[in-house]
Every structure is written in C-alpha cells, then in structure tokens.
Motif scaffolding. Sequence first.
Motif, PDB file in Angstrom:
ATOM      1  N   ASP A  53      -9.577  89.905  29.088  1.00 47.81           N
ATOM      2  CA  ASP A  53      -8.403  90.054  28.250  1.00 47.81           C
ATOM      3  C   ASP A  53      -7.133  89.900  29.085  1.00 47.81           C
ATOM      4  O   ASP A  53      -7.156  89.914  30.319  1.00 47.81           O
ATOM      5  N   TYR A  54      -6.019  89.748  28.380  1.00 41.03           N
ATOM      6  CA  TYR A  54      -4.725  89.418  28.992  1.00 41.03           C
ATOM      7  C   TYR A  54      -3.647  90.239  28.289  1.00 41.03           C
ATOM      8  O   TYR A  54      -3.902  90.872  27.243  1.00 41.03           O
ATOM      9  N   PHE A  55      -2.414  90.213  28.846  1.00 40.62           N
ATOM     10  CA  PHE A  55      -1.403  91.142  28.368  1.00 40.62           C
ATOM     11  C   PHE A  55      -0.018  90.507  28.282  1.00 40.62           C
ATOM     12  O   PHE A  55       0.322  89.604  29.059  1.00 40.62           O
ATOM     13  N   TYR A  62       3.847  92.374  28.281  1.00 37.68           N
ATOM     14  CA  TYR A  62       4.666  93.576  28.298  1.00 37.68           C
ATOM     15  C   TYR A  62       5.995  93.228  27.634  1.00 37.68           C
ATOM     16  O   TYR A  62       6.605  92.207  27.970  1.00 37.68           O
ATOM     17  N   THR A  79       2.645  97.293  25.347  1.00 40.67           N
ATOM     18  CA  THR A  79       1.628  96.414  25.921  1.00 40.67           C
ATOM     19  C   THR A  79       0.875  95.725  24.789  1.00 40.67           C
ATOM     20  O   THR A  79       0.303  96.395  23.932  1.00 40.67           O
ATOM     21  N   ARG A 112      -2.172  93.504  24.127  1.00 40.94           N
ATOM     22  CA  ARG A 112      -3.418  93.060  24.748  1.00 40.94           C
ATOM     23  C   ARG A 112      -4.083  92.023  23.850  1.00 40.94           C
ATOM     24  O   ARG A 112      -4.147  92.199  22.632  1.00 40.94           O
ATOM     25  N   ARG A 156      -7.233  88.625  23.578  1.00 38.34           N
ATOM     26  CA  ARG A 156      -8.414  87.933  24.083  1.00 38.34           C
ATOM     27  C   ARG A 156      -8.526  86.595  23.366  1.00 38.34           C
ATOM     28  O   ARG A 156      -8.145  86.457  22.206  1.00 38.34           O
ATOM     29  N   PHE A 207      -5.545  95.921  20.220  1.00 39.72           N
ATOM     30  CA  PHE A 207      -6.227  94.688  20.614  1.00 39.72           C
ATOM     31  C   PHE A 207      -5.851  93.565  19.654  1.00 39.72           C
ATOM     32  O   PHE A 207      -5.673  93.778  18.458  1.00 39.72           O
TER      33      PHE A 207
END
Length: 279
Positions: free
Chosen positions: A115-117, A119, A136, A138, A140, A183
């Motif tokens: 997974d990636y984010f 901010y 945040t 998050r 995928r 998510f």
Amino acid sequence: MPIGVLFSMVMLFACHKGEASGTPLIFDSIPISRPVTPIINEGSGIADSKVNPGFLWVEEDSGNPPQLYLISHDGNVSKKIYIKGAINRDWEDMALVSGELYVADIGDNAQTSLDYFFYTFPEPLASVDTVSNFATIRFRYPDGSHDAEAFLVDPSTKDIYIITKRDNPSRIYKLTYPYNIAFNEVEFVGALSITGVVSAALSVDGKDLIVKTYTNLYYSQRLAGESLVSAFQKDFTILPYKIEPQGEAVTFANNNSGIYTLSEKGFANSVNLYFYPRK
C-alpha cells in the motif's frame, strides 16, 4: 531512485514514442536559472506557495526526514518544516490544491509494497516549524504493486490521479473523493502514450497540464468541463527543456506566469531552480 540505474533509464525514456507535436512558443526556451543555496540533494517534488508569496515548497524522497523545505523563487532555502508523525518511505511528488498540500509517498523502486500513502494538510505559514495535524490517505492498486512518481489532484472534484513510472506505457489510476479514512482502492482509468513519468502538474485554473519525464516536458491544454482522463489521452506538445542531472519535479507558478523545474543533485556539483516564463 538509485543513481546507478539513472543513465540507462534516461536513454530508454529518451527513445520512447510519445504522442507529441512540434514545439510552439508557449514558454521561453531558455530558463532563468537560480542556484539552490544551500543545496537540496534529493528534491523530488515542488509546489508554488500561496500563503507565502515568492516561495516554493520542496520535498525530498526516500531516506530523508519527513520534512518540507521553503525556498524563495531566487533559490535561497529559507527553512525546513517538520511533518511530525509522518514517514518518508519514498516521497515522490507534491501538489498544492485549494489551500491543501498533498505529499505523495508513492515511490516503490522494487515494486514490492502493498500500500501507499498521501499526507494532506493545510498549507502552513512560513512562521510554522512543525506540522502535527495531517490526514493520511492510504491506498492500494487493484493489480499489484507499482512504482509511481507523479500525481495530479483535480481541483474541481478532489479526485487524485496517480501516474506510474515503470509501466510501458505509464498507467493512470484514480483515487475518488471522498477518501476513506482507513483504506482506499484506486481504479485503473487509462494509460498515457508516454513512459517514465516522474512528475506532473496542473495550472491553478486547471487548464494547463504538464507531464514530465527525465528528458522532456509534455504539455496539453484542458478544455472547460473536460475530464483529466480525457486530457491525458490527447496529443501532447513537447516543450523546450534544459536537461537536468536528475530532474524529478515540475510545477506551474501560481499566477500562471511560467513553469518551475527542480532536479536532484545526482553527480552534479550544484542544484539549480529553473523557471520557464510564459510567452
């Protein structure tokens, strides 16, 4: 990205067949060059500040602290602002949209992350030393891991478009607003005619689009009411561009007067901030 593979990748990207026309006189062909002092070694994203006129935000990629630099349009580094609680796994682009900064932790050289984010937080004033409150986001991919270094936020919808780097051609994924707190799964929405995208930018009014590789700036105009996906599918114009040691960042000036680019230091002795004035 590792310096050792840069040169072979530059040669590969220079030889790809993007859909592009000739070079019109939209921006000056010779940029105004300002040395970045002191040097920022691994600049991977920039955004022109709104609340601090005359300054740019700069981020660095993996291995660096979770912080942003504030530098003047003349290249002088004013200060660092720490993002307390964030992690810089591989920050690879940034954007400022509707007063909100987006920092993208989307790089993945080995393409092994699950997974990636992103901010996000309101753009801070120059007097701020630490940002403690941020969201945040998050996400995928639906089809496995991807290395990405570019994204855009549609100012009219807040949808985020992530552009992959290593896929041939680069793929486009959409993270639809409103974002889920826990998510998100992004949606594949198309592909570019370009490979090796390392940054992207929209003008403040959303009408001008830039996609950047190590060797080229690709430009397109977005029509009123046109979706970003549609704008991505149109033919791009190759703009004049001075090759940088490892140029990974591009942004439009807030007043739409031109384009800024910034490079990692790579093997060079200095880092320069380039500005291409609009004609």
